[in-house]
Design an enzyme around this catalytic site. Structure first.
Site, PDB file in Angstrom:
ATOM      1  N   HIS A  23      -2.652  -2.361  -9.969  1.00 48.34           N
ATOM      2  CA  HIS A  23      -3.788  -1.599  -9.044  1.00 48.34           C
ATOM      3  C   HIS A  23      -4.985  -2.604  -8.876  1.00 48.34           C
ATOM      4  O   HIS A  23      -5.532  -3.042 -10.062  1.00 48.34           O
ATOM      5  CB  HIS A  23      -4.209  -0.351  -9.403  1.00 48.34           C
ATOM      6  CG  HIS A  23      -4.670   0.570  -8.206  1.00 48.34           C
ATOM      7  ND1 HIS A  23      -5.769   0.517  -7.852  1.00 48.34           N
ATOM      8  CD2 HIS A  23      -3.772   1.471  -7.630  1.00 48.34           C
ATOM      9  CE1 HIS A  23      -5.871   1.364  -6.828  1.00 48.34           C
ATOM     10  NE2 HIS A  23      -4.693   1.616  -6.616  1.00 48.34           N
TER      11      HIS A  23
ATOM     12  N   ASP B 178       2.418   5.338  -7.302  1.00 50.99           N
ATOM     13  CA  ASP B 178       3.997   4.968  -6.634  1.00 50.99           C
ATOM     14  C   ASP B 178       5.026   5.110  -7.366  1.00 50.99           C
ATOM     15  O   ASP B 178       6.090   5.109  -6.836  1.00 50.99           O
ATOM     16  CB  ASP B 178       3.748   4.032  -5.597  1.00 50.99           C
ATOM     17  CG  ASP B 178       2.628   4.291  -4.364  1.00 50.99           C
ATOM     18  OD1 ASP B 178       2.991   5.104  -3.696  1.00 50.99           O
ATOM     19  OD2 ASP B 178       2.065   3.285  -4.147  1.00 50.99           O
TER      20      ASP B 178
ATOM     21  N   HIS C  32       0.842  -1.341   0.005  1.00 47.28           N
ATOM     22  CA  HIS C  32       0.000  -0.046  -0.126  1.00 47.28           C
ATOM     23  C   HIS C  32       0.853   1.179  -0.010  1.00 47.28           C
ATOM     24  O   HIS C  32       1.618   1.450  -1.042  1.00 47.28           O
ATOM     25  CB  HIS C  32      -0.954  -0.194   1.243  1.00 47.28           C
ATOM     26  CG  HIS C  32      -2.293   0.996   1.241  1.00 47.28           C
ATOM     27  ND1 HIS C  32      -2.403   1.504   0.194  1.00 47.28           N
ATOM     28  CD2 HIS C  32      -2.976   1.291   2.341  1.00 47.28           C
ATOM     29  CE1 HIS C  32      -3.625   2.446   0.532  1.00 47.28           C
ATOM     30  NE2 HIS C  32      -3.857   2.048   2.050  1.00 47.28           N
TER      31      HIS C  32
HETATM   32  N1  CMC Z   1       4.363  -6.835 -10.929  1.00 48.83           N
HETATM   33  C1  CMC Z   1       4.385  -8.367 -11.603  1.00 48.83           C
HETATM   34  N2  CMC Z   1       3.043  -8.900 -11.637  1.00 48.83           N
HETATM   35  C2  CMC Z   1       1.888  -8.242 -10.988  1.00 48.83           C
HETATM   36  C3  CMC Z   1       2.233  -7.150 -10.305  1.00 48.83           C
HETATM   37  C4  CMC Z   1       3.430  -6.485 -10.230  1.00 48.83           C
HETATM   38  N3  CMC Z   1       3.369  -5.123  -9.816  1.00 48.83           N
HETATM   39  N4  CMC Z   1       0.887  -6.692  -9.986  1.00 48.83           N
HETATM   40  C5  CMC Z   1       0.078  -7.593 -10.304  1.00 48.83           C
HETATM   41  N5  CMC Z   1       0.780  -8.700 -10.985  1.00 48.83           N
HETATM   42  C6  CMC Z   1       0.322  -9.921 -11.497  1.00 48.83           C
HETATM   43  C7  CMC Z   1      -0.069 -10.839 -10.486  1.00 48.83           C
HETATM   44  O1  CMC Z   1       1.322 -11.876 -10.230  1.00 48.83           O
HETATM   45  C8  CMC Z   1      -1.159 -11.826 -11.176  1.00 48.83           C
HETATM   46  O2  CMC Z   1      -0.537 -12.501 -12.138  1.00 48.83           O
HETATM   47  P1  CMC Z   1      -1.252 -13.955 -12.351  1.00 48.83           P
HETATM   48  O3  CMC Z   1      -2.634 -13.656 -13.087  1.00 48.83           O
HETATM   49  O4  CMC Z   1      -0.285 -14.543 -13.368  1.00 48.83           O
HETATM   50  O5  CMC Z   1      -1.591 -14.644 -11.010  1.00 48.83           O
HETATM   51  C9  CMC Z   1      -1.884 -10.636 -11.891  1.00 48.83           C
HETATM   52  O6  CMC Z   1      -1.068  -9.631 -12.059  1.00 48.83           O
HETATM   53  C10 CMC Z   1      -2.908 -10.077 -11.086  1.00 48.83           C
HETATM   54  O7  CMC Z   1      -2.556  -9.211  -9.900  1.00 48.83           O
HETATM   55  P2  CMC Z   1      -3.184  -9.563  -8.268  1.00 48.83           P
HETATM   56  O8  CMC Z   1      -2.203  -9.760  -7.419  1.00 48.83           O
HETATM   57  O9  CMC Z   1      -4.507 -10.507  -8.592  1.00 48.83           O
HETATM   58  O10 CMC Z   1      -3.875  -8.076  -8.395  1.00 48.83           O
HETATM   59  P3  CMC Z   1      -4.485  -7.496  -6.931  1.00 48.83           P
HETATM   60  O11 CMC Z   1      -5.492  -6.650  -7.322  1.00 48.83           O
HETATM   61  O12 CMC Z   1      -4.692  -8.338  -5.843  1.00 48.83           O
HETATM   62  O13 CMC Z   1      -2.900  -6.557  -6.360  1.00 48.83           O
HETATM   63  C11 CMC Z   1      -1.650  -4.891  -6.270  1.00 48.83           C
HETATM   64  C12 CMC Z   1      -2.909  -5.163  -6.694  1.00 48.83           C
HETATM   65  C13 CMC Z   1      -1.634  -3.484  -6.152  1.00 48.83           C
HETATM   66  C14 CMC Z   1      -1.453  -5.388  -4.888  1.00 48.83           C
HETATM   67  C15 CMC Z   1      -0.501  -5.560  -7.025  1.00 48.83           C
HETATM   68  O14 CMC Z   1      -0.675  -5.086  -8.499  1.00 48.83           O
HETATM   69  C16 CMC Z   1       0.868  -5.083  -6.490  1.00 48.83           C
HETATM   70  O15 CMC Z   1       1.303  -5.912  -5.593  1.00 48.83           O
HETATM   71  N6  CMC Z   1       1.665  -4.070  -7.178  1.00 48.83           N
HETATM   72  C17 CMC Z   1       2.923  -3.820  -6.739  1.00 48.83           C
HETATM   73  C18 CMC Z   1       2.802  -2.911  -5.415  1.00 48.83           C
HETATM   74  C19 CMC Z   1       2.394  -1.603  -5.619  1.00 48.83           C
HETATM   75  O16 CMC Z   1       2.781  -0.940  -6.552  1.00 48.83           O
HETATM   76  N7  CMC Z   1       1.400  -1.067  -4.768  1.00 48.83           N
HETATM   77  C20 CMC Z   1       0.705   0.218  -4.944  1.00 48.83           C
HETATM   78  C21 CMC Z   1      -0.470   0.140  -5.135  1.00 48.83           C
HETATM   79  S1  CMC Z   1      -1.155   1.963  -5.555  1.00 48.83           S
HETATM   80  C22 CMC Z   1      -1.090   2.604  -3.863  1.00 48.83           C
HETATM   81  C23 CMC Z   1      -2.097   2.429  -3.267  1.00 48.83           C
HETATM   82  O17 CMC Z   1      -3.298   2.882  -3.566  1.00 48.83           O
HETATM   83  O18 CMC Z   1      -2.072   1.689  -2.247  1.00 48.83           O
END
Ligand code: CMC
Length: 435
Positions: free
Chosen positions: A314, A370, A275
């Site tokens: 996201h 970010d 986050h």
């Molecule tokens: N790098 C590589 N792969 C990713 C990433 C990433 N940053 N984000 C998602 N994926 C992949 C994930 O592995 C999954 O792949 P697969 O379908 O093969 O399993 C797919 O994309 C869907 O991802 P998810 O984990 O189901 O998505 P989510 O909605 O649960 O997670 C997130 C959202 C923000 C936690 C995630 O994208 C992430 O960890 N990003 C990196 C951390 C980050 O930048 N966070 C800041 C968010 S913006 C600030 C805020 O509002 O907090």
């Protein structure tokens, strides 16, 4: 039947329970069914009724809100209906805070009064300074921030009177006003520098920069470009509907605890690397990559899930995060004022490569807020550990607006999800000798 002989459409969904053959009509309101309506779907009178299972709230609206609108597919973010691009260009953080609190943009007299109130609540009790001084020299500033926000509640005994609108508002003002002071002191503490008292002749953001950067000069004058950049950063971070920390604010606040404790809980949620901690992770990642030539190797690791491209992806945006677009431009203004951050070139190239790669395109992974904010903070010599604190200063306005909205919502109760129990059935205690 409709005019063309088609069945007349109704705002409802019909559910057939194949266990019993019974059908149920569930009303649809605002594009949602009420999960509680599922409880009528039973196999017998004793049956608890059907529940919906939704780990991480992937498809559950926990509230009705009028604060922030996001269309993740289109990359739209509006506060109280106003597009983030217009607010970032034309508004100030305090005006946005007023808007978030009250639902409408202020008239001049209203903004003047609000600003006056905030500016006159920036000081904190001297004992809070002693409290901050008690932290180790290398304490994480976000952990200090969380603890000192919680500690504020000990100075305001009436802050639990959350049902009194005047008392409630008074504490919302106090929190908004004091958060930059606590944040700046956490930073000064990490550097072993004396804490600087607020300068109420400066703007909200100018005063924050003064408490951060002032040294021996009689009066600190914030550089105009930096002051504006930070104000815009605060606006961009001010709210983001039901994200992890806002959900924490609402959930903890739903127990009717005082707003200082709820804000501390929200700050704790923001501390996490998925986050508010993500901007720091972006910096670590860019440093680890080190040179543009190593980007393809890093991207390969991301695709094999050995690494994550921090600052990308996201839960809601499946398009370019509109805040990232604004921040990218803001970074140029800051770098013009203080010099270019060499990591920017790596970030730009990383973005270019990722946006052409099918792994990221097919998963709709775009830069989020970010991806570039950390580069700005680093260019201003903020330590990476301080980045989430900067996020928290902006987000406090949204947390408070959402907290008050939750309290005023007659449909809200203490937040208490259900669970699907998957553990052992009842069994008798086994004495130690028999295990
Ligand atoms: N790098 C590589 N792969 C990713 C990433 C990433 N940053 N984000 C998602 N994926 C992949 C994930 O592995 C999954 O792949 P697969 O379908 O093969 O399993 C797919 O994309 C869907 O991802 P998810 O984990 O189901 O998505 P989510 O909605 O649960 O997670 C997130 C959202 C923000 C936690 C995630 O994208 C992430 O960890 N990003 C990196 C951390 C980050 O930048 N966070 C800041 C968010 S913006 C600030 C805020 O509002 O907090």
């Amino acid at each position: 039947m409709g005019a063309a002989g088609e069945p007349k459409s109704r705002e409802s969904v019909t559910l057939t329970d194949n266990r019993t053959g019974k059908t149920y009509e569930l009303p649809i309101e605002n594009g949602a069914i009420r999960a509680a309506d599922l409880r009528n779907v039973k196999t017998s009178e004793e049956d608890f009724g059907l529940m919906s299972f939704d780990p991480a709230f992937m498809n559950t609206a926990s509230c009705k809100s009028k604060v922030t609108f996001i269309d993740g597919d289109k990359g739209i973010l509006n506060y109280r209906g106003y597009p983030i691009e217009q607010l970032a260009e034309r508004s100030t953080h305090l005006e946005v805070a007023f808007l978030l609190f009250n639902g409408e943009l202020p008239r001049k007299a209203e903004l003047d009064a609000f600003t006056h109130e905030i500016i006159n609540h920036t000081f904190v009790h001297e004992n809070l300074k002693k409290f901050e001084e008690g932290f180790r020299h290398d304490a994480n500033p976000m952990a200090m921030f969380i603890s000192s926000v919680a500690a504020l509640s000990t100075f305001y005994q009436d802050s639990h009177e959350i049902q009194d609108p005047q008392v409630r508002r008074q504490h919302m003002i106090r929190i908004l006003a004091k958060v930059p002071t606590l944040a700046a002191w956490a930073h000064r503490h990490s550097l072993g520098l004396p804490y600087i008292y607020p300068d109420n002749e400066l703007s909200f953001t100018g005063n924050f920069l003064s408490m951060i950067f002032k040294m021996s000069e009689a009066k600190y004058k914030p550089p105009v470009a930096i002051e504006r950049a930070f104000d815009v950063l605060f606006i961009l971070h001010a709210d983001h509907e039901q994200n992890c920390s806002t959900n924490a604010m609402r959930a903890v606040g739903s127990s009717h605890v005082d707003p200082y404790s709820a804000t501390a809980a929200a700050s704790a949620a923001l501390y996490g690397p998925l986050h508010g901690g993500a901007n720091a992770e972006v910096l670590y990642m860019l440093r680890e990559i080190g040179t543009k030539t190593k980007i393809p190797e890093f991207v390969k690791k991301v695709k094999t899930k050995e690494a994550k491209l921090m600052g990308f992806g996201h839960r809601v945006y499946k398009n370019y995060d509109p805040r990232a677009r604004i921040i990218k431009k803001l970074a140029d203004d800051v770098f013009n004022a203080v010099g270019r951050n060499p990591l920017l070139d790596i970030a730009l190239e990383l973005e270019r490569i990722a946006l052409q790669d099918d792994y990221f395109v097919s998963r709709k992974l775009y830069p989020n807020v970010d991806f570039y904010s950390g580069l700005i903070y680093q260019a201003l010599k903020f330590p990476v550990d301080f980045f989430p604190v900067l996020f928290a200063i902006g987000r406090t306005a949204g947390w408070l607006a959402q907290w008050e909205e939750m309290l005023m919502d007659s449909e809200q109760k203490i937040a208490r999800p259900r669970q699907l129990y998957m553990g052992s059935p009842r069994r008798d205690y086994v004495p130690m000798s028999a295990r």
